[in-house]
Design a protein around this motif. Structure first.
Motif, PDB file in Angstrom:
ATOM      1  N   GLU A  72       0.176   1.201  -1.902  1.00 20.16           N
ATOM      2  CA  GLU A  72      -0.519   1.337  -0.656  1.00 20.16           C
ATOM      3  C   GLU A  72      -1.609   0.826  -0.848  1.00 20.16           C
ATOM      4  O   GLU A  72      -2.075  -0.516  -0.759  1.00 20.16           O
ATOM      5  N   PHE A  73      -2.203   1.474  -1.206  1.00 21.11           N
ATOM      6  CA  PHE A  73      -4.109   0.846  -1.402  1.00 21.11           C
ATOM      7  C   PHE A  73      -4.008  -0.144  -2.595  1.00 21.11           C
ATOM      8  O   PHE A  73      -5.430  -1.224  -2.342  1.00 21.11           O
ATOM      9  N   MET A  74      -3.534  -0.525  -3.569  1.00 18.54           N
ATOM     10  CA  MET A  74      -3.599  -1.979  -4.056  1.00 18.54           C
ATOM     11  C   MET A  74      -3.063  -3.074  -3.383  1.00 18.54           C
ATOM     12  O   MET A  74      -4.060  -4.215  -3.425  1.00 18.54           O
ATOM     13  N   GLN A  75      -2.233  -2.719  -3.012  1.00 19.56           N
ATOM     14  CA  GLN A  75      -1.218  -4.057  -1.889  1.00 19.56           C
ATOM     15  C   GLN A  75      -3.385  -4.356  -1.116  1.00 19.56           C
ATOM     16  O   GLN A  75      -2.976  -5.309  -0.764  1.00 19.56           O
ATOM     17  N   ALA A  76      -3.160  -2.972  -0.659  1.00 26.19           N
ATOM     18  CA  ALA A  76      -4.426  -3.183   0.460  1.00 26.19           C
ATOM     19  C   ALA A  76      -5.838  -4.013   0.308  1.00 26.19           C
ATOM     20  O   ALA A  76      -6.197  -4.369   0.593  1.00 26.19           O
ATOM     21  N   LEU A  77      -6.042  -3.711  -0.896  1.00 31.14           N
ATOM     22  CA  LEU A  77      -7.395  -4.015  -1.784  1.00 31.14           C
ATOM     23  C   LEU A  77      -6.268  -5.589  -2.030  1.00 31.14           C
ATOM     24  O   LEU A  77      -7.687  -6.673  -2.220  1.00 31.14           O
ATOM     25  N   LEU A  78      -5.597  -5.912  -2.614  1.00 34.72           N
ATOM     26  CA  LEU A  78      -5.249  -7.286  -2.878  1.00 34.72           C
ATOM     27  C   LEU A  78      -5.644  -8.511  -1.597  1.00 34.72           C
ATOM     28  O   LEU A  78      -5.898  -9.608  -1.602  1.00 34.72           O
ATOM     29  N   GLU A  79      -4.980  -7.951  -0.734  1.00 37.97           N
ATOM     30  CA  GLU A  79      -5.523  -8.419   0.711  1.00 37.97           C
ATOM     31  C   GLU A  79      -6.821  -8.216   1.412  1.00 37.97           C
ATOM     32  O   GLU A  79      -7.416  -9.734   1.560  1.00 37.97           O
ATOM     33  N   ALA A  80      -7.111  -7.665   0.614  1.00 33.69           N
ATOM     34  CA  ALA A  80      -9.156  -8.250   1.243  1.00 33.69           C
ATOM     35  C   ALA A  80      -9.607  -9.240   0.231  1.00 33.69           C
ATOM     36  O   ALA A  80     -10.901  -9.609   0.432  1.00 33.69           O
ATOM     37  N   LYS A  81      -8.910  -9.284  -1.033  1.00 29.24           N
ATOM     38  CA  LYS A  81      -9.087 -10.046  -1.708  1.00 29.24           C
ATOM     39  C   LYS A  81      -8.761 -11.562  -1.061  1.00 29.24           C
ATOM     40  O   LYS A  81     -10.049 -12.752  -1.338  1.00 29.24           O
ATOM     41  N   LYS A  82      -7.597 -11.837  -0.878  1.00 26.77           N
ATOM     42  CA  LYS A  82      -6.940 -12.633  -0.533  1.00 26.77           C
ATOM     43  C   LYS A  82      -7.613 -13.603   0.833  1.00 26.77           C
ATOM     44  O   LYS A  82      -8.445 -14.948   1.566  1.00 26.77           O
ATOM     45  N   ILE A  83      -8.784 -12.488   1.596  1.00 26.55           N
ATOM     46  CA  ILE A  83      -9.198 -12.647   2.855  1.00 26.55           C
ATOM     47  C   ILE A  83     -10.706 -13.154   2.678  1.00 26.55           C
ATOM     48  O   ILE A  83     -11.141 -13.321   3.134  1.00 26.55           O
ATOM     49  N   GLY A  84     -10.891 -13.004   1.541  1.00 31.99           N
ATOM     50  CA  GLY A  84     -12.549 -13.514   1.144  1.00 31.99           C
ATOM     51  C   GLY A  84     -13.919 -12.553   0.504  1.00 31.99           C
ATOM     52  O   GLY A  84     -14.906 -12.269   0.817  1.00 31.99           O
TER      53      GLY A  84
END
Length: 267
Positions: A109-121
Motif C-alpha cells: 500500500e505505501f510503496m504504491q502510494a509512494l510510486l504514485e507520488a513519483k509519477k505525479i512529479g
C-alpha cells in the motif's frame, strides 16, 4: 539519476541550529541535504536553502515519510505538506522512514502510494529506510526494484550490516549509510585513529571515506563549520586495502538505533 555519495544529515537539529548548519554547509559546497517529517525541521531547512541563494536545480533534497502518514489516503497529502515547508515543488528523493509497525499499513500500500507520488512529479526518486531483506523483497514485489533508489540503513564500522548490503546490491538497490560514525564512538577507536594518523586525516574522514569506497552514500551532520569543512574532504581520501581490511574487522553487530515498537526484526 544517481544518489549523491556525500550529503548533509539534519537529524536532531532544529530551528536556528539547523538553519545555520544547512547554510554553512551549502556555502562550503554541500549540495545534498537529508531531512525527514519526524525531524520537525523541514520548514527550517527550507528557509535555509532559500536564504542560501543556491539554485534549486543544483540541490538534491531528501525527505522521509513518517509512519503516521503511510496509508494511501495520507502519504501524498503529507508529502505535499513537506514540499510546502521545504519551499520547493519537488524533492529529489522520498523514503519510507520506517516500515509500518506490526504491518498496520501493508508494504504494498505505501510503496504504491509512494510510486504514485513519483509519477505525479512530487519526487524524482523513491526508496526505503530501515528495511530488512524481507521488507525489501516486499517493496520490490510492490513496485519493482527499478523504482527503489536506495535503502537508508544504520551502518558503521561497528555495524557493517553485510547481509542486508549484499542482498540490496544483488538487486541493484543502493545503500545509504546513516549513523556512520556510530554516534561518534568510532572516532576514538584505536584502529581508526591509527589509519587517520597514517593518512594525516581525521578519524571522521577515514570512516566516511571507508563507507564511500564501499559504494555507500553518507550523510554526516555537524553544527561546527570546521567539522563540516573537514568531513567534506573525506571525498578525496583514498584508503588502501590494508586500511579497508582493518576496518572490516571492527564489525561487532553494534547496533545503536532500534526503537522499541518501531524496529523490524533485524537480519
Amino acid at each position: 539519476m544517481t544518489i549523491p555519495a556525500f550529503g548533509l544529515g539534519t537529524f536532531r537539529l532544529k530551528d536556528d541550529v539547523v538553519i545555520a548548519s544547512v547554510k554553512t554547509a551549502l556555502e562550503l559546497g554541500y549540495r545534498a541535504i537529508d531531512t525527514a517529517q519526524i525531524y520537525e525541521n523541514e520548514a527550517a531547512v527550507g528557509q535555509a536553502i532559500e536564504e542560501s541563494g543556491v539554485a534549486r536545480s543544483d540541490l538534491f533534497i531528501t525527505t522521509k515519510i513518517w509512519i503516521e502518514n503511510l496509508s494511501k489516503d495520507k502519504l501524498i497529502l503529507s508529502l505535499k505538506e513537506s514540499l510546502g515547508k521545504l519551499r520547493t515543488d519537488y524533492v529529489d528523493l522520498t523514503l519510507i522512514h520506517w516500515p509500518s509497525p506490526s504491518d498496520a499499513v501493508p508494504v504494498a500500500e505505501f510503496m504504491q502510494a509512494l510510486l504514485e507520488a513519483k509519477k505525479i512529479g512530487l519526487t524524482r526518486q523513491i526508496g526505503v529506510s530501515n528495511f530488512t531483506i524481507d521488507l525489501m523483497q516486499q517493496a520490490i514485489d510492490a513496485v519493482g526494484a527499478e523504482n527503489i533508489a536506495t535503502n537508508q540503513i544504520e551502518l558503521s564500522p561497528y555495524l557493517q550490516n553485510r547481509k542486508v548490503v549484499e542482498w540490496a546490491q544483488q538487486h541493484d538497490i543502493h545503500i545509504t549509510s546513516y549513523m556512520t560514525l556510530a554516534y561518534g564512538k568510532a572516532l576514538a577507536d584505536a584502529v581508526i585513529t591509527r589509519i587517520a594518523e597514517k593518512h594525516n586525516a581525521t578519524s571522521a574522514q577515514v570512516i566516511l571515506a571507508w563507507a564511500m569506497q564501499l559504494g555507500y552514500a553518507v550523510i554526516p551532520s555537524s553544527t561546527r563549520r570546521e567539522n563540516l569543512q573537514s568531513n567534506l574532504q573525506a571525498q578525496t581520501l583514498k584508503l588502501d586495502a590494508e586500511d579497508m581490511t582493518a576496518i572490516a574487522a571492527l564489525d561487532c553487530n553494534g547496533r545503536l538505533v532500534s526503537p522499541e515498537g518501531l524496529a523490524p526484526h533485524w537480519d
